[in-house]
Design an enzyme around this catalytic site. Structure first.
Site: not given
Ligand code: M6R
Length: 614
Positions: A2, A27, A75, A101-102, A487, A491, A494, A510, A609
């Protein structure tokens, strides 16, 4: 995950807090709130589900006159995103308000104990448990708020950055940190507080970064006091942060992500500045040269990272094994920390993180240090927890990355890894010096090479409109460009929410080739390198099964122009630097598909983020 902002001084707190929260929205952005000590000494608390904009609407017309306050953008970890679970949280009596936050891991035990003492709860958060614990301790011990915070935190297991204010006290904020960032900005007779110093850079450049287990007493008109949980004073170490406000704005782009993609020619200049000498083509990385012996006797290098930083580390593995002949392992930090890993004192552990705050990466560093390994950091955020927890390191210097999808940090990380491999290779005598100078030259040309790669933007935009409604994508690459495929796929998923899978091109046969039909586009990075012909064969195999190929090809490659359904050209550079160039059209492809779908690319759903929780 957060964002926390606080202010105490002579100015109005609300606009400072709201501006800071906007900057911290990367965040977390599912609810927001602010608590202010009002004119009569009462705490006025406003919070709601939604973004900081929603909070601003909610505050319209309210009398928020106050020179002290705390604010939060959330968040969700415990409890769904709703008004009740939004921060700040009042203690039961309403005397205290707290932002957090946490994650408080033992919150259930603490909550049950508080319930047995007559406490009840308005939210499902662990944070409300903490504010009530502080109130309970303050009442039973008849102590100051600062003492109550210290005693309460001694009982807490988990991660936190907190700020607490008290009814009737318009001068003081108590803040503390354990495994979640907290910076205190020092102004003229005023203090600022934030999870990220950059968010309050308009007001001051002088910051004190709290360390784990520290509690700060931030009081208007008094010197800042920092103590450990047992009340012993810690040193107040003021550091200067040089950053311009324009780095935090969109600069005319519709999204931070697009701005950050287009910034890459400049961010690579900043990343190599003072490190690659344009005359001699010699590379200097003081973090390595100051610790020569560690790299000379390194028996193994272990990268620990998450997400995009993990993809960059896979490229680091190729670079270091190729150029330094040191065995390399690349670990997801989250797996490494719980796997009882074998770490030897001659191992060098390289922790890679844009934010420098990723909880799993921090935990992996602690394990590595406990086992006696030398820990090197590759971070972006100056003064971040990981930057401070590592023995030495190199900043990527790409400036604040605000879009949740990492773009310029990836290219900065790979650039640093290339410099690292060249420097270590030279130290150990494992690199041919002509090749060293050739790659150093290519590094110097990289900004221009990336600028050319960005010229593909209109073509990528056109291509994106053809594939906006695809439901799945496969991304393929080999060698240095296998991580680029991972990557590119990350992108896309997300920010567009389209399922995408990255694979080594040769793995298709395979199993995954069974997925191929006309509905499954395959993006192949097929630039001219030593596996080019093999990749062309893989493309043929997919085409033979009716698959559509979007190929990222080298400029002037006529062979694939004829064979692939769609081509995106990129300029050439040294093979080991190619991911820095070939990722550019893939970043753009994800961006344009996502915007065509109307997604919020800077703040995609369910993400934040910096992932400061496990
Ligand atoms: O700040 P870090 O580099 O430690 O973050 C690691 C991941 O959370 C991050 O790269 C994430 O995967 C990005 N959203 C990817 O775009």
């Amino acid at each position: 995950m957060c964002g926390i902002v606080g202010y105490v001084g002579e100015r109005q707190a609300r606009p400072i807090i709201i501006k800071g929260l906007h900057r911290l929205e990367y965040r977390g952005y599912d609810s927001a709130g602010v608590a202010l000590v009002g004119k009569g000494g009462q705490i006025d608390l406003y919070k709601c589900k939604g973004k900081v904009d929603d909070l601003e609407h909610f505050l319209e017309g309210k009398d928020t006159t106050s020179t002290i306050g705390i604010g939060h953008t959330r968040w969700a970890t415990h409890g769904e995103p709703n008004d009740a679970n939004a921060h700040p949280h009042f203690s039961q009596s309403g005397r205290l308000a707290l932002i957090h936050n946490g994650i408080i891991e033992n919150f259930r035990v603490l909550k049950d104990a508080l319930i047995s003492h007559g406490f009840s709860f308005r939210s499902s958060t662990d944070s409300e448990v903490l504010v009530n614990l502080i109130e309970y301790i303050q009442d039973t011990n008849e102590c100051t708020l600062e003492e109550a915070v210290r005693i309460a935190l001694q009982q807490v297991v988990g991660a936190y950055a907190i700020a607490v204010i008290e009814r009737g006290n318009a001068r003081r904020i108590i803040a503390a940190r354990q495994s979640s960032p907290m910076a205190i900005g020092i102004g003229e007779g005023e203090y600022f507080l934030s999870s990220d110093a950059a968010s309050i850079i308009d007001y001051t450049q002088e910051f004190v970064y709290l360390n784990d287990g520290e509690v700060a007493v931030i009081e208007k008109g008094k010197p800042l006091q920092i103590k450990n949980l047992f009340g012993e004073a810690s040193k107040v170490d003021i550091q200067k942060l040089e950053m311009s406000i324009s780095q935090l704005e969109k600069g005319g782009y519709p999204h931070f992500m697009l701005k950050e993609i287009h910034e890459q020619p400049d961010t690579i200049v900043d990343c190599i500045r003072g490190r690659v000498n344009p005359e001699t083509r010699e590379i200097i990385l003081s973090g390595v040269l100051d610790n020569k012996d560690k790299f000379l006797k390194a028996g193994r290098i272990i990268f620990v990272a998450c997400g995009t930083s993990w993809h960059a580390s896979l490229i680091g593995e190729h670079l270091i094994e190729n150029l330094c002949r040191i065995p390399v392992e690349v670990e997801y930090a989250s797996e490494f920390r719980y796997r009882n890993p074998i770490i030897r004192p001659d191992d060098v552990v390289i922790a890679v993180s844009q934010s420098g705050e990723t909880a799993d990466t921090l935990a992996a560093i602690e394990i590595a240090k406990r086992c006696g390994a030398f820990v090197y950091g590759i971070c972006n955020v100056i003064g971040s927890s990981i930057a401070r927890a590592t023995d030495s390191g190199t900043y990527i210097h790409v400036g604040p990355e605000i879009g949740v999808a990492s773009t310029k940090a990836f290219t900065g990380q790979v650039t640093v890894m290339a410099m690292l491999a060249l420097v270590i290779g030279k130290l150990r005598g494992t690199i041919d010096m002509d090749y060293y100078h050739q790659v150093a030259g290519a590094l110097l040309e990289l900004p221009e090479t990336i600028r050319k790669a960005l010229e593909s933007a209109p073509a990528v935009e056109k291509l994106a409109s053809i594939f906006t409604y695809a439901h799945n994508f496969i991304y393929l690459g080999r060698g240095y460009n296998y991580p680029t495929a991972l990557e590119g796929a990350l992108k896309l998923k997300e920010i567009s929410y389209i399922h995408a899978e990255g694979l080594p091109a040769a793995e298709m046969k395979h199993g995954p080739i069974a997925l191929i039909d006309a509905e499954m586009p395959t993006v192949v990075i097929a630039t001219l390198d030593h596996t080019y012909e093999k990749t062309v064969s893989n493309i043929e195999e997919i085409k033979a099964r009716g698959g559509k190929i979007i190929a990222v090809i080298s400029e002037g490659d006529t062979q694939l122009r004829k064979r692939a359904d769609f081509c995106l050209e990129v300029p050439s550079t040294a093979e080991c630097l190619m991911p820095i160039v070939s990722i550019i059209p893939l970043q753009l492809l994800a961006y344009y598909i996502a915007t065509n779908k109307g997604r919020n690319v800077d703040q995609p759903r369910n993400l934040a983020k910096s992932v400061t929780v496990e």
